[in-house]
Design a protein around this motif. Structure first.
Motif, PDB file in Angstrom:
ATOM      1  N   MET A  41       0.834  -1.196   0.000  1.00  0.00           N
ATOM      2  CA  MET A  41       0.000   0.000   0.000  1.00  0.00           C
ATOM      3  C   MET A  41       0.872   1.251   0.000  1.00  0.00           C
ATOM      4  O   MET A  41       1.832   1.341   0.770  1.00  0.00           O
ATOM      5  CB  MET A  41      -0.923   0.005   1.231  1.00  0.00           C
ATOM      6  CG  MET A  41      -1.730   1.285   1.395  1.00  0.00           C
ATOM      7  SD  MET A  41      -2.872   1.253   2.790  1.00  0.00           S
ATOM      8  CE  MET A  41      -4.211   0.271   2.093  1.00  0.00           C
ATOM      9  N   GLU A  42       0.545   2.215  -0.853  1.00  0.00           N
ATOM     10  CA  GLU A  42       1.265   3.479  -0.920  1.00  0.00           C
ATOM     11  C   GLU A  42       0.680   4.469   0.090  1.00  0.00           C
ATOM     12  O   GLU A  42      -0.468   4.336   0.526  1.00  0.00           O
ATOM     13  CB  GLU A  42       1.173   4.068  -2.331  1.00  0.00           C
ATOM     14  CG  GLU A  42       1.743   3.170  -3.418  1.00  0.00           C
ATOM     15  CD  GLU A  42       3.243   3.026  -3.304  1.00  0.00           C
ATOM     16  OE1 GLU A  42       3.887   3.955  -2.779  1.00  0.00           O
ATOM     17  OE2 GLU A  42       3.771   1.976  -3.739  1.00  0.00           O
ATOM     18  N   THR A  65      -0.308   7.466  -0.404  1.00  0.00           N
ATOM     19  CA  THR A  65      -1.478   8.166  -0.952  1.00  0.00           C
ATOM     20  C   THR A  65      -2.740   7.343  -0.757  1.00  0.00           C
ATOM     21  O   THR A  65      -3.787   7.860  -0.333  1.00  0.00           O
ATOM     22  CB  THR A  65      -1.269   8.467  -2.447  1.00  0.00           C
ATOM     23  OG1 THR A  65      -0.105   9.278  -2.606  1.00  0.00           O
ATOM     24  CG2 THR A  65      -2.477   9.199  -3.023  1.00  0.00           C
ATOM     25  N   GLU A  66      -2.653   6.045  -1.041  1.00  0.00           N
ATOM     26  CA  GLU A  66      -3.816   5.170  -0.860  1.00  0.00           C
ATOM     27  C   GLU A  66      -4.188   5.071   0.611  1.00  0.00           C
ATOM     28  O   GLU A  66      -5.380   5.063   0.960  1.00  0.00           O
ATOM     29  CB  GLU A  66      -3.520   3.781  -1.418  1.00  0.00           C
ATOM     30  CG  GLU A  66      -4.712   2.829  -1.314  1.00  0.00           C
ATOM     31  CD  GLU A  66      -4.393   1.421  -1.779  1.00  0.00           C
ATOM     32  OE1 GLU A  66      -5.282   0.553  -1.635  1.00  0.00           O
ATOM     33  OE2 GLU A  66      -3.266   1.186  -2.259  1.00  0.00           O
ATOM     34  N   PHE A  67      -3.187   4.990   1.469  1.00  0.00           N
ATOM     35  CA  PHE A  67      -3.450   4.921   2.907  1.00  0.00           C
ATOM     36  C   PHE A  67      -4.242   6.139   3.371  1.00  0.00           C
ATOM     37  O   PHE A  67      -5.227   6.018   4.106  1.00  0.00           O
ATOM     38  CB  PHE A  67      -2.130   4.817   3.671  1.00  0.00           C
ATOM     39  CG  PHE A  67      -2.282   4.860   5.172  1.00  0.00           C
ATOM     40  CD1 PHE A  67      -2.755   3.761   5.874  1.00  0.00           C
ATOM     41  CD2 PHE A  67      -1.946   6.004   5.889  1.00  0.00           C
ATOM     42  CE1 PHE A  67      -2.886   3.790   7.260  1.00  0.00           C
ATOM     43  CE2 PHE A  67      -2.076   6.053   7.266  1.00  0.00           C
ATOM     44  CZ  PHE A  67      -2.547   4.938   7.953  1.00  0.00           C
ATOM     45  N   LYS A  68      -3.831   7.323   2.953  1.00  0.00           N
ATOM     46  CA  LYS A  68      -4.525   8.543   3.363  1.00  0.00           C
ATOM     47  C   LYS A  68      -5.956   8.560   2.833  1.00  0.00           C
ATOM     48  O   LYS A  68      -6.883   9.017   3.517  1.00  0.00           O
ATOM     49  CB  LYS A  68      -3.743   9.776   2.892  1.00  0.00           C
ATOM     50  CG  LYS A  68      -2.418   9.953   3.630  1.00  0.00           C
ATOM     51  CD  LYS A  68      -1.782  11.305   3.370  1.00  0.00           C
ATOM     52  CE  LYS A  68      -1.119  11.372   2.026  1.00  0.00           C
ATOM     53  NZ  LYS A  68      -0.325  12.615   1.867  1.00  0.00           N
ATOM     54  N   GLN A  69      -6.155   8.040   1.636  1.00  0.00           N
ATOM     55  CA  GLN A  69      -7.509   7.988   1.078  1.00  0.00           C
ATOM     56  C   GLN A  69      -8.394   7.021   1.867  1.00  0.00           C
ATOM     57  O   GLN A  69      -9.584   7.296   2.088  1.00  0.00           O
ATOM     58  CB  GLN A  69      -7.448   7.564  -0.392  1.00  0.00           C
ATOM     59  CG  GLN A  69      -6.849   8.612  -1.316  1.00  0.00           C
ATOM     60  CD  GLN A  69      -6.642   8.106  -2.727  1.00  0.00           C
ATOM     61  OE1 GLN A  69      -6.677   6.893  -2.990  1.00  0.00           O
ATOM     62  NE2 GLN A  69      -6.419   9.019  -3.659  1.00  0.00           N
ATOM     63  N   ARG A  70      -7.814   5.904   2.313  1.00  0.00           N
ATOM     64  CA  ARG A  70      -8.581   4.902   3.063  1.00  0.00           C
ATOM     65  C   ARG A  70      -9.047   5.443   4.403  1.00  0.00           C
ATOM     66  O   ARG A  70     -10.001   4.918   4.993  1.00  0.00           O
ATOM     67  CB  ARG A  70      -7.721   3.649   3.261  1.00  0.00           C
ATOM     68  CG  ARG A  70      -7.465   2.865   2.000  1.00  0.00           C
ATOM     69  CD  ARG A  70      -8.585   1.887   1.689  1.00  0.00           C
ATOM     70  NE  ARG A  70      -8.577   0.790   2.630  1.00  0.00           N
ATOM     71  CZ  ARG A  70      -7.822  -0.294   2.507  1.00  0.00           C
ATOM     72  NH1 ARG A  70      -6.965  -0.421   1.492  1.00  0.00           N
ATOM     73  NH2 ARG A  70      -7.902  -1.262   3.396  1.00  0.00           N
ATOM     74  N   SER A  79     -10.089   8.565   4.899  1.00  0.00           N
ATOM     75  CA  SER A  79     -10.767   9.847   4.635  1.00  0.00           C
ATOM     76  C   SER A  79     -11.999  10.066   5.516  1.00  0.00           C
ATOM     77  O   SER A  79     -12.337  11.205   5.841  1.00  0.00           O
ATOM     78  CB  SER A  79     -11.163   9.938   3.158  1.00  0.00           C
ATOM     79  OG  SER A  79     -12.041   8.875   2.808  1.00  0.00           O
ATOM     80  N   GLN A  92     -13.972   2.765   8.111  1.00  0.00           N
ATOM     81  CA  GLN A  92     -13.035   2.329   7.085  1.00  0.00           C
ATOM     82  C   GLN A  92     -11.817   1.805   7.829  1.00  0.00           C
ATOM     83  O   GLN A  92     -11.421   2.369   8.851  1.00  0.00           O
ATOM     84  CB  GLN A  92     -12.596   3.509   6.207  1.00  0.00           C
ATOM     85  CG  GLN A  92     -13.685   4.070   5.308  1.00  0.00           C
ATOM     86  CD  GLN A  92     -13.154   5.255   4.506  1.00  0.00           C
ATOM     87  OE1 GLN A  92     -12.572   6.177   5.069  1.00  0.00           O
ATOM     88  NE2 GLN A  92     -13.363   5.236   3.204  1.00  0.00           N
ATOM     89  N   VAL A  96      -7.757  -0.151   7.717  1.00  0.00           N
ATOM     90  CA  VAL A  96      -6.545  -0.625   7.061  1.00  0.00           C
ATOM     91  C   VAL A  96      -6.034  -1.786   7.889  1.00  0.00           C
ATOM     92  O   VAL A  96      -5.809  -1.653   9.096  1.00  0.00           O
ATOM     93  CB  VAL A  96      -5.482   0.483   6.969  1.00  0.00           C
ATOM     94  CG1 VAL A  96      -4.198  -0.057   6.342  1.00  0.00           C
ATOM     95  CG2 VAL A  96      -6.006   1.671   6.175  1.00  0.00           C
ATOM     96  N   ASP A 120      -1.137  -4.265   5.594  1.00  0.00           N
ATOM     97  CA  ASP A 120      -0.947  -2.991   4.907  1.00  0.00           C
ATOM     98  C   ASP A 120      -0.385  -1.934   5.848  1.00  0.00           C
ATOM     99  O   ASP A 120       0.450  -1.107   5.451  1.00  0.00           O
ATOM    100  CB  ASP A 120      -2.276  -2.500   4.317  1.00  0.00           C
ATOM    101  CG  ASP A 120      -2.721  -3.320   3.118  1.00  0.00           C
ATOM    102  OD1 ASP A 120      -1.853  -3.884   2.433  1.00  0.00           O
ATOM    103  OD2 ASP A 120      -3.943  -3.416   2.883  1.00  0.00           O
TER     104      ASP A 120
END
Length: 329
Positions: free
Chosen positions: A1-2, A4-9, A11, A288, A290, A294
């Protein structure tokens, strides 16, 4: 997981800018704190902090134990020192960040760490409420199997000394390696970079408790991140439920589990995750999340100073914007 994706998850539990009021957005970091060298979790300097609690599912069978407790102030105290150091090291070109320390009346209140973790009134004449929440954590097993008294002495350099107050022999309680503390750290109305900064500080903090220059090593296992609009189950609730799950899966009664000499860390990690998610379901809390694998990838990235510095510089920009908006209001 990058990243950017982590921050989106996350949100649903973070905000786009720092506000001066609560925004009903929470990010919960689920941890298992594992003691890896003898530690002193004490208030009076000698006797370990303990609390009588019930382990087990409150809806079913419970059992009373005397648990060692890791008082809520002992957790952020260690982690804030790490966060201040990271700030001084990686944002050293900013005068406030380079000179920000833990002295309560001399904190620089416009730095990323102080704006997130809070600070008492200083030279600026304002105070900042903390947006990182902790509560006391408890051992899964009874104090009789996780504590040991070790005789200490402080004779000095001479071969023979007259005893005086504060010297001589004393016998403090030590929390033994293998003691496990389920723990939740909650961020309230944080920007994603603040979540990452907190994770980095926790991951890089290795010593807790009194006399931490002599042991006190703790490994913080990251089990999950949960984001949403509701607060979290408490550490005590998670501890009770995890004990019930482990005892049930092993076919043991709670008394037998509470007095086991050792317990498998991997099994406990699984049980703590299941316990936390069971409690969320019972309260109809939607999040949401993670998962552990990840999250471990993200923690690994945050151990790279170059990666963390980029995160912290983005965080610093948002802090400066927050301070400017506050000053102009």
């Amino acid at each position: 997981m990058e990243l950017t994706e982590f921050k989106q998850r996350l949100s649903e539990g973070t905000v786009d800018q720092i506000y001066n009021t609560r925004q009903n957005r929470y990010t919960h970091l689920l941890l298992l704190r594992e003691v890896t060298s003898p530690a002193r979790f004490t208030t009076d300097g000698e006797t370990a902090n303990t609390t009588n609690i019930l382990i087990g599912d409150p809806k079913e069978e419970t059992y009373p134990i005397r648990a060692v407790d890791l008082f809520y102030r002992k957790q952020p105290g260690a982690e804030r020192r790490t966060a201040k150091k990271l700030q001084r090291d990686l944002l050293s070109d900013d005068e406030d960040c380079a000179d920000d320390h833990m002295h309560p009346n001399e904190m620089n209140q416009n730095t990323p760490e102080s704006v997130l973790f809070g600070s008492a009134a200083g030279d600026e004449g304002i105070s900042q409420r903390s947006r990182v929440y902790y509560n006391t954590a408890y051992t899964l097993r009874d104090a009789t199997v996780v504590l040991r008294q070790n005789v200490q002495n402080a004779p000095g350099d001479e071969a023979r000394n007259e005893s005086s107050e504060g010297q001589g022999t004393w016998t403090p309680d030590f929390v033994q390696p293998g003691a496990l503390f389920p723990s939740v750290v909650t961020l309230d109305s944080a920007v994603p970079e603040e979540v990452l900064f907190t994770m980095a500080a926790i991951a890089r903090t290795n010593r807790y408790g009194a006399g931490e220059t002599r042991g006190g090593n703790v490994t913080n296992h990251f089990l999950g991140a949960y984001a949403g609009s509701n607060d979290s189950p408490s550490n005590l609730e998670v501890t009770r439920q995890a004990a019930a799950i482990i005892a049930g899966d092993n076919g043991d009664d709670l008394e037998s589990f509470a007095t086991q000499k050792t317990v498998d860390v991997g099994r406990v990690k699984e049980a703590v995750i299941k316990a936390y998610e069971t409690l969320l379901d019972r309260s109809s809390i939607e999040t949401q999340n993670v998962a552990e694998e990840d999250l471990s990838t993200i923690v690994g990235e945050l151990r790279d100073d170059e990666v963390l510095e980029r995160v912290m510089r983005d965080q610093h920009e948002k802090v400066q914007d927050y301070v400017a908006r506050f000053n102009s209001s």
